[in-house]
Design a protein around this motif. Structure first.
Motif, PDB file in Angstrom:
ATOM      1  N   HIS A  70      44.740  70.947  24.247  1.00 18.84           N
ATOM      2  CA  HIS A  70      43.363  70.763  23.801  1.00 18.84           C
ATOM      3  C   HIS A  70      42.360  71.053  24.915  1.00 18.84           C
ATOM      4  O   HIS A  70      41.288  71.602  24.669  1.00 18.84           O
ATOM      5  N   GLU A  71      42.725  70.699  26.136  1.00 19.77           N
ATOM      6  CA  GLU A  71      41.827  70.918  27.272  1.00 19.77           C
ATOM      7  C   GLU A  71      41.639  72.400  27.558  1.00 19.77           C
ATOM      8  O   GLU A  71      40.528  72.864  27.829  1.00 19.77           O
ATOM      9  N   LEU A  72      42.716  73.169  27.513  1.00 15.95           N
ATOM     10  CA  LEU A  72      42.672  74.591  27.846  1.00 15.95           C
ATOM     11  C   LEU A  72      42.573  75.486  26.613  1.00 15.95           C
ATOM     12  O   LEU A  72      42.563  76.706  26.748  1.00 15.95           O
ATOM     13  N   GLN A  73      42.540  74.864  25.419  1.00 14.38           N
ATOM     14  CA  GLN A  73      42.458  75.629  24.159  1.00 14.38           C
ATOM     15  C   GLN A  73      43.593  76.655  24.059  1.00 14.38           C
ATOM     16  O   GLN A  73      43.369  77.844  23.795  1.00 14.38           O
ATOM     17  N   MET A  74      44.817  76.173  24.284  1.00 14.45           N
ATOM     18  CA  MET A  74      45.993  77.041  24.243  1.00 14.45           C
ATOM     19  C   MET A  74      46.837  76.711  23.020  1.00 14.45           C
ATOM     20  O   MET A  74      46.894  75.552  22.602  1.00 14.45           O
ATOM     21  N   ASP A  75      47.495  77.735  22.482  1.00 14.80           N
ATOM     22  CA  ASP A  75      48.441  77.447  21.409  1.00 14.80           C
ATOM     23  C   ASP A  75      49.825  77.211  22.013  1.00 14.80           C
ATOM     24  O   ASP A  75      50.015  77.284  23.237  1.00 14.80           O
ATOM     25  N   ALA A  76      50.802  76.911  21.171  1.00 10.86           N
ATOM     26  CA  ALA A  76      52.131  76.537  21.649  1.00 10.86           C
ATOM     27  C   ALA A  76      52.785  77.657  22.458  1.00 10.86           C
ATOM     28  O   ALA A  76      53.386  77.417  23.509  1.00 10.86           O
TER      29      ALA A  76
END
Length: 210
Positions: A70-76
């Motif tokens: 959530h902090e880095l807006q990354m997916d799995a």
């Protein structure tokens, strides 16, 4: 004990709020898991220390997965892309210590051995990807609920497919755990529905005021 530990970490270190209804669902789940293992547990100080350490590290790992996504807006897949090389590098340093090479090194590997290693790596990749996907799209707590359900299905599968004996305490434990997971799912869906309704109402009020 990973589930209550995850809640504790998120509440006291990341200021995440959990409703009383969600907390109450942990009671049957925790009791169910303890009931399943109660007659198989033998305590000693060293084992208890390592078990407690494992619970803390696992809980922290799951919480950090959620926070970083959530902090880095990354997916799995993105998170796994950056995490996997670090894990591989650490394992290359640790493996020779805990699994020293045999005296007859170097040894020749059979085709089946190489296939099993490759298959194990592929399975591990998809396991990690599923962990990141579930936690990233839901929460560490929901991932734990999925883990509890998987545990119950494993016991039932062993009983139905391989005729593994299922004791009375295990039946009680499975019932409590599945009931707790079901109630948790119902509570989360209800909370999500209430949140959506509230958002729509607020949007409608803003539209009328404008």
């Amino acid at each position: 004990m990973t589930t209550p530990c995850v809640i504790f970490m998120q509440m006291y270190f990341y200021e995440k709020k959990f409703t009383l209804r969600v907390k109450l669902t942990l009671i049957p789940i925790t009791l169910g898991v303890i009931t399943n293992f109660y007659y198989d547990i033998y305590f000693n100080y060293l084992g208890t220390f390592y078990a407690a350490l494992g619970v803390v590290i696992t809980s922290l790992y799951q919480v950090w997965i959620s926070q970083k996504q959530h902090e880095l807006q990354m997916d799995a897949m993105q998170l796994l892309y950056y995490q996997a090389p670090v894990s591989a590098a650490l394992l290359l340093l640790i493996i020779p210590i805990f699994e020293p090479p045999p005296a007859s090194w170097p040894r020749t590997w059979t085709l089946m051995e190489m296939f099993m290693v490759l298959a194990s790596g592929c399975i591990a990749f998809f396991v990690n990807l599923s962990i990141y996907w579930i936690i990233g799209n839901t929460s560490p707590l929901t991932y734990n609920m999925v883990g509890h359900l998987k545990f119950c299905l494993t016991l039932l599968g062993a009983f139905l497919l391989f005729e593994d004996p299922l004791h009375f305490n295990q039946i009680v434990g499975i019932t409590l755990t599945v009931a707790g997971v079901t109630i948790y799912a119902h509570v989360k869906l209800k909370e999500q529905s209430e949140k959506t309704s509230k958002t729509l109402e607020e949007g409608e009020k803003e539209r009328l005021m404008s």
